[in-house]
Motif scaffolding. Structure first.
Motif, PDB file in Angstrom:
ATOM      1  N   GLY A 194       0.891  -1.074  -0.096  1.00 48.81           N
ATOM      2  CA  GLY A 194       0.227   0.080   0.145  1.00 48.81           C
ATOM      3  C   GLY A 194       1.001   1.318  -0.027  1.00 48.81           C
ATOM      4  O   GLY A 194       1.906   1.139   0.076  1.00 48.81           O
ATOM      5  N   ASN A 195       0.385   2.371   0.011  1.00 48.10           N
ATOM      6  CA  ASN A 195       1.149   3.634   0.128  1.00 48.10           C
ATOM      7  C   ASN A 195       0.131   4.404   0.788  1.00 48.10           C
ATOM      8  O   ASN A 195      -1.266   4.531   0.576  1.00 48.10           O
ATOM      9  CB  ASN A 195       1.603   4.218  -1.158  1.00 48.10           C
ATOM     10  CG  ASN A 195       0.756   4.385  -2.301  1.00 48.10           C
ATOM     11  OD1 ASN A 195      -0.192   5.092  -2.141  1.00 48.10           O
ATOM     12  ND2 ASN A 195       0.923   3.734  -3.301  1.00 48.10           N
ATOM     13  N   SER A 196       0.836   5.530   1.129  1.00 46.33           N
ATOM     14  CA  SER A 196      -0.034   6.873   1.881  1.00 46.33           C
ATOM     15  C   SER A 196       0.726   8.090   1.711  1.00 46.33           C
ATOM     16  O   SER A 196       1.988   8.106   1.234  1.00 46.33           O
ATOM     17  CB  SER A 196      -0.232   6.456   3.346  1.00 46.33           C
ATOM     18  OG  SER A 196       1.063   6.247   4.031  1.00 46.33           O
ATOM     19  N   GLY A 197       0.075   9.188   2.097  1.00 47.52           N
ATOM     20  CA  GLY A 197       0.882  10.537   1.696  1.00 47.52           C
ATOM     21  C   GLY A 197       0.210  11.629   2.545  1.00 47.52           C
ATOM     22  O   GLY A 197      -1.328  11.482   3.193  1.00 47.52           O
ATOM     23  N   LYS A 198       0.607  12.507   2.734  1.00 42.55           N
ATOM     24  CA  LYS A 198       0.125  13.967   3.415  1.00 42.55           C
ATOM     25  C   LYS A 198       0.639  15.054   2.788  1.00 42.55           C
ATOM     26  O   LYS A 198       2.001  15.104   2.548  1.00 42.55           O
ATOM     27  CB  LYS A 198       0.618  13.577   4.815  1.00 42.55           C
ATOM     28  CG  LYS A 198       0.334  14.905   5.900  1.00 42.55           C
ATOM     29  CD  LYS A 198       0.844  14.431   7.320  1.00 42.55           C
ATOM     30  CE  LYS A 198       0.459  15.675   8.235  1.00 42.55           C
ATOM     31  NZ  LYS A 198       0.976  15.337   9.477  1.00 42.55           N
ATOM     32  N   SER A 199      -0.315  16.126   2.664  1.00 38.67           N
ATOM     33  CA  SER A 199       0.228  17.300   2.059  1.00 38.67           C
ATOM     34  C   SER A 199      -0.289  18.303   2.359  1.00 38.67           C
ATOM     35  O   SER A 199      -1.674  18.204   3.185  1.00 38.67           O
ATOM     36  CB  SER A 199       0.208  17.279   0.564  1.00 38.67           C
ATOM     37  OG  SER A 199      -1.103  16.906   0.113  1.00 38.67           O
ATOM     38  N   GLY A 200       0.125  19.595   2.327  1.00 36.04           N
ATOM     39  CA  GLY A 200      -0.484  20.684   2.745  1.00 36.04           C
ATOM     40  C   GLY A 200      -1.801  21.105   1.934  1.00 36.04           C
ATOM     41  O   GLY A 200      -1.903  20.948   0.971  1.00 36.04           O
ATOM     42  N   ALA A 201      -2.770  21.807   2.668  1.00 34.79           N
ATOM     43  CA  ALA A 201      -4.073  21.858   1.889  1.00 34.79           C
ATOM     44  C   ALA A 201      -4.168  23.355   1.203  1.00 34.79           C
ATOM     45  O   ALA A 201      -5.313  23.606   0.748  1.00 34.79           O
ATOM     46  CB  ALA A 201      -5.099  21.730   2.911  1.00 34.79           C
ATOM     47  N   GLY A 202      -2.906  23.998   1.190  1.00 35.05           N
ATOM     48  CA  GLY A 202      -2.942  25.191   0.580  1.00 35.05           C
ATOM     49  C   GLY A 202      -3.344  25.171  -1.019  1.00 35.05           C
ATOM     50  O   GLY A 202      -3.162  24.306  -1.820  1.00 35.05           O
ATOM     51  N   GLY A 203      -4.281  25.985  -1.439  1.00 32.34           N
ATOM     52  CA  GLY A 203      -4.858  26.142  -2.517  1.00 32.34           C
ATOM     53  C   GLY A 203      -6.228  25.426  -2.756  1.00 32.34           C
ATOM     54  O   GLY A 203      -6.772  25.618  -3.715  1.00 32.34           O
ATOM     55  N   ILE A 204      -6.531  24.590  -1.879  1.00 31.27           N
ATOM     56  CA  ILE A 204      -7.720  24.206  -1.715  1.00 31.27           C
ATOM     57  C   ILE A 204      -8.881  24.962  -1.052  1.00 31.27           C
ATOM     58  O   ILE A 204      -8.513  25.425   0.140  1.00 31.27           O
ATOM     59  CB  ILE A 204      -7.872  22.556  -0.994  1.00 31.27           C
ATOM     60  CG1 ILE A 204      -6.971  21.733  -1.804  1.00 31.27           C
ATOM     61  CG2 ILE A 204      -9.268  21.929  -1.192  1.00 31.27           C
ATOM     62  CD1 ILE A 204      -6.525  20.721  -1.132  1.00 31.27           C
ATOM     63  N   PRO A 205      -9.941  25.406  -1.726  1.00 30.57           N
ATOM     64  CA  PRO A 205     -10.819  26.414  -1.063  1.00 30.57           C
ATOM     65  C   PRO A 205     -11.381  25.699   0.227  1.00 30.57           C
ATOM     66  O   PRO A 205     -11.594  24.615   0.466  1.00 30.57           O
ATOM     67  CB  PRO A 205     -12.037  26.135  -2.154  1.00 30.57           C
ATOM     68  CG  PRO A 205     -11.298  25.877  -3.468  1.00 30.57           C
ATOM     69  CD  PRO A 205     -10.225  25.224  -3.304  1.00 30.57           C
ATOM     70  N   ALA A 206     -11.522  26.556   1.405  1.00 37.30           N
ATOM     71  CA  ALA A 206     -11.808  26.252   2.609  1.00 37.30           C
ATOM     72  C   ALA A 206     -13.186  25.610   2.524  1.00 37.30           C
ATOM     73  O   ALA A 206     -13.503  24.606   3.341  1.00 37.30           O
ATOM     74  CB  ALA A 206     -11.817  27.555   3.435  1.00 37.30           C
ATOM     75  N   ALA A 207     -13.996  26.125   1.747  1.00 39.37           N
ATOM     76  CA  ALA A 207     -15.457  25.485   1.597  1.00 39.37           C
ATOM     77  C   ALA A 207     -15.362  24.010   1.077  1.00 39.37           C
ATOM     78  O   ALA A 207     -16.020  23.208   1.722  1.00 39.37           O
ATOM     79  CB  ALA A 207     -16.289  26.179   0.823  1.00 39.37           C
ATOM     80  N   ARG A 208     -14.405  23.695   0.264  1.00 45.37           N
ATOM     81  CA  ARG A 208     -14.166  22.209  -0.086  1.00 45.37           C
ATOM     82  C   ARG A 208     -13.831  21.483   0.824  1.00 45.37           C
ATOM     83  O   ARG A 208     -14.043  20.393   1.263  1.00 45.37           O
ATOM     84  CB  ARG A 208     -13.412  22.385  -1.454  1.00 45.37           C
ATOM     85  CG  ARG A 208     -13.308  20.996  -2.029  1.00 45.37           C
ATOM     86  CD  ARG A 208     -12.732  20.941  -3.393  1.00 45.37           C
ATOM     87  NE  ARG A 208     -12.719  19.428  -3.881  1.00 45.37           N
ATOM     88  CZ  ARG A 208     -12.354  19.306  -5.106  1.00 45.37           C
ATOM     89  NH1 ARG A 208     -11.931  20.338  -6.196  1.00 45.37           N
ATOM     90  NH2 ARG A 208     -12.297  18.186  -5.575  1.00 45.37           N
ATOM     91  N   ILE A 209     -12.858  21.930   1.749  1.00 45.09           N
ATOM     92  CA  ILE A 209     -12.204  21.348   2.858  1.00 45.09           C
ATOM     93  C   ILE A 209     -13.048  20.963   3.969  1.00 45.09           C
ATOM     94  O   ILE A 209     -13.416  19.828   4.230  1.00 45.09           O
ATOM     95  CB  ILE A 209     -10.991  21.821   3.570  1.00 45.09           C
ATOM     96  CG1 ILE A 209      -9.763  22.063   2.598  1.00 45.09           C
ATOM     97  CG2 ILE A 209     -10.584  21.651   4.787  1.00 45.09           C
ATOM     98  CD1 ILE A 209      -8.945  20.914   2.393  1.00 45.09           C
TER      99      ILE A 209
END
Length: 215
Positions: free
Chosen positions: A179-194
């Motif tokens: 399997g694999n996994s990842g983590k990234s900053g949410a910068g650029g994703i609209p707050a409403a979508r988050i």
């Protein structure tokens, strides 16, 4: 759970690429040691990834006849991507008829390659980098694409929003043998979508469910 072993990758004719001196290029085995810096800025034969379009078509057809889903094709489906791709030429969105299951969207790019949006907050690209230094083959990229698609449809895909000093989005795939996994900053994703995604994911503590089979 529907048996995913009924999927068969389509037969792809062998590709042969040659360098400027006419020598066959052995992609996947270009570098015995570290690649030269110059190779990171070169993609001599991006067309070697064209079979990924054929593989994606086969996956879409397999899903259509196997699972209880709705399929939409058109430019509007590309809007599912968290970060739109300027070279998108075709987009196919697959929505299981169960809201506890993650959606999948395949975006075909002119590179050529495949972008895949899975669930609510994550995009994955095949190849993720096609430069000659990375030296991946279409077969390796297709292997990963297939594994991740079937992780989603069998309920082995997770997403999470992590809030703290910084906002993060996380994902993980589990499939036979790894399997694999990842983590990234949410910068650029609209707050409403988050926020909307966080509400949905919080109601799925066990992660996304397996897709129901076609009736």
């Amino acid at each position: 759970m529907t048996d995913v072993t009924s999927y068969v990758r389509p037969t792809i004719d062998e590709q042969v690429f040659r360098d400027s001196d006419g020598r066959r290029i052995d992609y996947g085995n270009l570098w015995a040691d570290s690649p030269p810096e110059s190779a990171y800025s070169v993609t001599e034969h991006p067309e070697r990834y064209a079979p990924l379009h054929t593989v994606a078509d086969a996956l879409i057809e397999h899903i259509r006849v196997t699972y209880d889903v709705e399929i939409d094709e058109g430019p509007e489906a590309a809007a599912e991507l968290v970060r739109p791709h300027r070279d998108a030429t075709r987009a196919v969105r697959i929505r299981p008829n169960d809201s506890t299951c993650a959606t999948l969207t395949f975006v075909f790019t002119s590179y050529p390659g495949i972008g895949m949006h899975a669930g609510l907050l994550h995009d994955f690209y095949f190849p993720s980098c096609g430069c000659d230094a990375c030296d991946s083959t279409w077969q390796e990229e297709a292997d990963l694409l297939e594994r991740q698609v079937f992780a989603v449809v069998t309920g082995n895909y997770r997403e999470k929003v992590e809030r703290g000093n910084r906002l993060w989005v996380e994902h993980s795939f589990t499939y036979p043998g790894g399997g694999n996994s990842g983590k990234s900053g949410a910068g650029g994703i609209p707050a409403a979508r988050i926020d909307a995604a966080d509400r949905i994911l919080s109601a799925l503590p066990g992660g996304w469910a397996a897709w129901p089979p076609r009736p």
